[in-house]
Write a protein that holds these residues in place. Structure first.
Motif, PDB file in Angstrom:
ATOM      1  N   GLY A 114       0.776  -1.243   0.000  1.00 31.75           N
ATOM      2  CA  GLY A 114       0.000   0.000   0.000  1.00 31.75           C
ATOM      3  C   GLY A 114       0.805   1.289   0.000  1.00 31.75           C
ATOM      4  O   GLY A 114       0.236   2.374   0.105  1.00 31.75           O
ATOM      5  N   TYR A 115       2.131   1.195  -0.155  1.00 34.32           N
ATOM      6  CA  TYR A 115       2.956   2.408  -0.091  1.00 34.32           C
ATOM      7  C   TYR A 115       2.985   3.196  -1.387  1.00 34.32           C
ATOM      8  O   TYR A 115       3.250   4.388  -1.384  1.00 34.32           O
ATOM      9  N   VAL A 116       2.741   2.510  -2.511  1.00 30.61           N
ATOM     10  CA  VAL A 116       2.820   3.201  -3.796  1.00 30.61           C
ATOM     11  C   VAL A 116       1.587   2.918  -4.641  1.00 30.61           C
ATOM     12  O   VAL A 116       0.857   1.959  -4.405  1.00 30.61           O
ATOM     13  N   LYS A 117       1.395   3.771  -5.640  1.00 25.73           N
ATOM     14  CA  LYS A 117       0.275   3.611  -6.566  1.00 25.73           C
ATOM     15  C   LYS A 117       0.647   2.592  -7.636  1.00 25.73           C
ATOM     16  O   LYS A 117       1.810   2.253  -7.818  1.00 25.73           O
ATOM     17  N   GLU A 118      -0.364   2.160  -8.362  1.00 25.37           N
ATOM     18  CA  GLU A 118      -0.141   1.174  -9.413  1.00 25.37           C
ATOM     19  C   GLU A 118       0.847   1.691 -10.466  1.00 25.37           C
ATOM     20  O   GLU A 118       1.582   0.920 -11.073  1.00 25.37           O
ATOM     21  N   SER A 119       0.884   2.994 -10.655  1.00 24.44           N
ATOM     22  CA  SER A 119       1.756   3.615 -11.668  1.00 24.44           C
ATOM     23  C   SER A 119       3.238   3.576 -11.279  1.00 24.44           C
ATOM     24  O   SER A 119       4.116   3.815 -12.110  1.00 24.44           O
ATOM     25  N   TYR A 120       3.534   3.268 -10.022  1.00 28.26           N
ATOM     26  CA  TYR A 120       4.907   3.356  -9.505  1.00 28.26           C
ATOM     27  C   TYR A 120       5.895   2.475 -10.277  1.00 28.26           C
ATOM     28  O   TYR A 120       6.978   2.933 -10.657  1.00 28.26           O
ATOM     29  N   ALA A 121       5.534   1.208 -10.516  1.00 24.12           N
ATOM     30  CA  ALA A 121       6.468   0.273 -11.171  1.00 24.12           C
ATOM     31  C   ALA A 121       6.894   0.786 -12.544  1.00 24.12           C
ATOM     32  O   ALA A 121       8.091   0.838 -12.844  1.00 24.12           O
ATOM     33  N   ASP A 122       5.929   1.184 -13.365  1.00 29.52           N
ATOM     34  CA  ASP A 122       6.272   1.696 -14.700  1.00 29.52           C
ATOM     35  C   ASP A 122       7.118   2.956 -14.593  1.00 29.52           C
ATOM     36  O   ASP A 122       8.050   3.164 -15.368  1.00 29.52           O
TER      37      ASP A 122
END
Length: 157
Positions: free
Chosen positions: A34-42
């Motif tokens: 829960g620390y980052v948004k789904e967009s974080y990895a990309d």
């Protein structure tokens, strides 16, 4: 230290095909927690291609991948230690790569906080004993406690 670093964020014996696979695995753990948004990895993968984060240290290579604050829900650090090193391009020198066996992935909410954390992490990375602890400890709990203590010490100093 207002940055989350929990045992769930310390990944040991990670198997990765390459540095981008490794980044995605660490980003996925931050996302699951829960620390980052789904967009974080990309975003972190895209940033790594432009601004490489591989660093030669006293004990082999490490990398400090991170990305822009808008992809982050809450500040955290994910430490991933690899079974076999993967190559990262060296920070500031895109002609060279270095085998990296440990990354500190940063998820920060504020740019200035990211800078402070980077400076504090450099203290660990430039200290052979500290780095040895991170690279050789058997338990996530130990690594987590050690890094948290080191980061909070450098904040007081």
């Amino acid at each position: 230290m207002d940055v989350a670093l929990t045992e769930e964020l310390v990944l040991l014996d990670v198997e990765a095909r390459d540095n981008l696979d490794l980044l995605r695995q660490a980003a996925q753990r931050l996302y699951e927690q829960g620390y980052v948004k789904e967009s974080y990895a990309d975003a972190v993968v895209a940033r790594e291609k432009v601004f490489a984060t591989g660093l030669p240290t006293v004990m082999g290579g490490v990398a400090i991948p991170h990305t822009d604050v808008e992809h982050v829900n809450a500040p955290a650090v994910c430490i991933a230690r690899l079974k076999e090193p993967v190559d990262f391009v060296v920070m500031g020198d895109d002609t060279e790569t270095i085998p990296v066996d440990c990354i500190f992935m940063l998820a920060m909410k504020e740019a200035h906080a990211q800078l402070t954390l980077l400076q504090n992490l450099m203290g660990i990375l430039q200290d052979a004993d500290a780095l040895k602890t991170v690279k050789s400890s058997e338990s996530a709990e130990e690594i987590c406690a050690f890094v948290r203590e080191r980061l909070s010490k450098s904040e007081d100093g």
